[in-house]
Write a protein that holds these residues in place. Structure first.
Motif, PDB file in Angstrom:
ATOM      1  N   ILE A  43       0.871  -1.164   0.000  1.00 11.94           N
ATOM      2  CA  ILE A  43       0.000   0.000   0.000  1.00 11.94           C
ATOM      3  C   ILE A  43       0.910   1.216   0.000  1.00 11.94           C
ATOM      4  O   ILE A  43       1.885   1.270   0.759  1.00 11.94           O
ATOM      5  N   VAL A  44       0.583   2.190  -0.827  1.00 10.58           N
ATOM      6  CA  VAL A  44       1.453   3.348  -0.994  1.00 10.58           C
ATOM      7  C   VAL A  44       0.601   4.580  -1.272  1.00 10.58           C
ATOM      8  O   VAL A  44      -0.516   4.468  -1.784  1.00 10.58           O
ATOM      9  N   GLY A  45       1.131   5.740  -0.933  1.00  7.49           N
ATOM     10  CA  GLY A  45       0.473   6.990  -1.288  1.00  7.49           C
ATOM     11  C   GLY A  45       0.657   7.292  -2.765  1.00  7.49           C
ATOM     12  O   GLY A  45       1.580   6.787  -3.409  1.00  7.49           O
ATOM     13  N   ARG A  46      -0.210   8.120  -3.301  1.00  7.85           N
ATOM     14  CA  ARG A  46      -0.193   8.422  -4.739  1.00  7.85           C
ATOM     15  C   ARG A  46       1.129   9.021  -5.198  1.00  7.85           C
ATOM     16  O   ARG A  46       1.722   8.569  -6.175  1.00  7.85           O
ATOM     17  N   ARG A  47       1.618  10.058  -4.506  1.00 10.40           N
ATOM     18  CA  ARG A  47       2.870  10.701  -4.933  1.00 10.40           C
ATOM     19  C   ARG A  47       4.044   9.738  -4.871  1.00 10.40           C
ATOM     20  O   ARG A  47       4.865   9.691  -5.780  1.00 10.40           O
ATOM     21  N   THR A  48       4.115   8.962  -3.818  1.00 11.62           N
ATOM     22  CA  THR A  48       5.204   7.996  -3.686  1.00 11.62           C
ATOM     23  C   THR A  48       5.123   6.957  -4.787  1.00 11.62           C
ATOM     24  O   THR A  48       6.135   6.591  -5.389  1.00 11.62           O
ATOM     25  N   SER A 100      -7.519  -7.972   2.075  1.00 10.54           N
ATOM     26  CA  SER A 100      -8.087  -9.128   2.768  1.00 10.54           C
ATOM     27  C   SER A 100      -8.989  -9.927   1.823  1.00 10.54           C
ATOM     28  O   SER A 100      -8.923 -11.159   1.784  1.00 10.54           O
ATOM     29  N   ARG A 101      -9.827  -9.231   1.063  1.00 12.18           N
ATOM     30  CA  ARG A 101     -10.699  -9.913   0.087  1.00 12.18           C
ATOM     31  C   ARG A 101      -9.880 -10.648  -0.969  1.00 12.18           C
ATOM     32  O   ARG A 101     -10.321 -11.662  -1.492  1.00 12.18           O
ATOM     33  N   LYS A 102      -8.683 -10.143  -1.269  1.00 13.96           N
ATOM     34  CA  LYS A 102      -7.799 -10.791  -2.251  1.00 13.96           C
ATOM     35  C   LYS A 102      -7.056 -11.983  -1.645  1.00 13.96           C
ATOM     36  O   LYS A 102      -6.307 -12.658  -2.327  1.00 13.96           O
ATOM     37  N   GLY A 103      -7.245 -12.224  -0.328  1.00 18.47           N
ATOM     38  CA  GLY A 103      -6.643 -13.382   0.309  1.00 18.47           C
ATOM     39  C   GLY A 103      -5.333 -13.133   1.037  1.00 18.47           C
ATOM     40  O   GLY A 103      -4.709 -14.075   1.525  1.00 18.47           O
ATOM     41  N   HIS A 104      -4.919 -11.882   1.133  1.00 21.02           N
ATOM     42  CA  HIS A 104      -3.666 -11.560   1.830  1.00 21.02           C
ATOM     43  C   HIS A 104      -3.882 -11.570   3.341  1.00 21.02           C
ATOM     44  O   HIS A 104      -4.912 -11.113   3.831  1.00 21.02           O
ATOM     45  N   GLU A 105      -2.887 -12.068   4.060  1.00 21.16           N
ATOM     46  CA  GLU A 105      -2.925 -12.066   5.525  1.00 21.16           C
ATOM     47  C   GLU A 105      -2.075 -10.950   6.114  1.00 21.16           C
ATOM     48  O   GLU A 105      -2.219 -10.608   7.283  1.00 21.16           O
ATOM     49  N   THR A 106      -1.154 -10.411   5.304  1.00 20.98           N
ATOM     50  CA  THR A 106      -0.264  -9.334   5.732  1.00 20.98           C
ATOM     51  C   THR A 106      -0.273  -8.243   4.682  1.00 20.98           C
ATOM     52  O   THR A 106      -0.266  -8.533   3.484  1.00 20.98           O
ATOM     53  N   ALA A 107      -0.276  -6.980   5.125  1.00 16.31           N
ATOM     54  CA  ALA A 107      -0.196  -5.832   4.215  1.00 16.31           C
ATOM     55  C   ALA A 107       1.087  -5.079   4.515  1.00 16.31           C
ATOM     56  O   ALA A 107       1.470  -4.914   5.673  1.00 16.31           O
ATOM     57  N   LEU A 108       1.747  -4.617   3.468  1.00 16.91           N
ATOM     58  CA  LEU A 108       2.977  -3.838   3.584  1.00 16.91           C
ATOM     59  C   LEU A 108       2.672  -2.384   3.242  1.00 16.91           C
ATOM     60  O   LEU A 108       2.205  -2.086   2.144  1.00 16.91           O
ATOM     61  N   LEU A 109       2.930  -1.480   4.193  1.00 13.21           N
ATOM     62  CA  LEU A 109       2.761  -0.036   3.960  1.00 13.21           C
ATOM     63  C   LEU A 109       4.113   0.486   3.533  1.00 13.21           C
ATOM     64  O   LEU A 109       5.062   0.446   4.303  1.00 13.21           O
ATOM     65  N   SER A 110       4.186   1.002   2.303  1.00 16.41           N
ATOM     66  CA  SER A 110       5.518   1.273   1.789  1.00 16.41           C
ATOM     67  C   SER A 110       5.880   2.715   1.573  1.00 16.41           C
ATOM     68  O   SER A 110       7.028   2.992   1.287  1.00 16.41           O
ATOM     69  N   GLY A 111       4.990   3.634   1.667  1.00 22.95           N
ATOM     70  CA  GLY A 111       5.528   4.943   1.421  1.00 22.95           C
ATOM     71  C   GLY A 111       4.590   6.107   1.531  1.00 22.95           C
ATOM     72  O   GLY A 111       3.415   6.013   1.198  1.00 22.95           O
TER      73      GLY A 111
END
Length: 177
Positions: A43-48, A100-111
């Motif tokens: 997951i990332v912000g638009r500018r990043t 979560s709906r896509k089946g991921h158990e972990t989310a990475l916040l990247s920027g």
């Protein structure tokens, strides 16, 4: 869903501000790629995201023109409604629900400091990975805790490791109290 906030900071605690004259450390970029591959998303912000997409050299792009392969990418934006090749979410909760709906158990916040602060404000961060770059900067952004929400937020050190090139990684669990 477990949420990991990933960031590169300078030795004096600011977000490392990458640019033409001060490119990101390859060791930190390699670590980000490993985390993204392990989670299958970020997951990332638009500018990043726009900066990331524009900075990727052509040989590293896949057949569809994406430098990110088959990762599920969520761009957090209150203004944009769609962006080719990614899912756009208007809020941290919406982004996590999508993954979560896509089946991921972990989310990475990247920027993006704004993105990181938005997840922290909603108490949606379980773990923090800081890569400390061997530079000092007189400017930069910071993680900010809203004093109306937190006066203090505890973390527990899980791991330290050198990544090479003078970059040291600190991994923390965020207290959920």
């Amino acid at each position: 869903m477990k949420t990991i906030l990933w960031a590169t900071l300078t030795a004096n605690g600011n977000y490392a501000q990458s640019g033409h004259d001060n490119p990101p450390k390859k060791e930190a970029l390699g670590d980000f790629a490993a985390h993204a591959k392990a989670t299958g998303n970020f997951i990332v912000g638009r500018r990043t995201f726009e900066n990331m997409r524009n900075a990727s050299p052509a040989p590293e792009r896949d057949a569809a023109g994406s430098p990110f392969g088959d990762l599920d990418i969520v761009v957090l934006s209150k203004r944009l409604r769609e962006m080719p090749g990614v899912h756009v979410a208007a809020s941290p909760r919406e982004a996590l629900d999508y993954l979560s709906r896509k089946g991921h158990e972990t989310a990475l916040l990247s920027g993006g400091a704004d993105l990181h602060n938005a997840f922290l404000e909603e108490d949606l961060v379980d773990e923090i990975v800081f890569n400390i770059a061997p530079v000092l900067e007189g400017k930069g952004l910071n993680l900010l805790l809203d004093p109306n929400i937190y006066s203090y937020k505890g973390v527990r050190l899980l791991e330290t490791k050198p990544l090479g090139g003078g970059v040291v990684q600190l991994r923390y669990a965020v207290s959920q109290d």
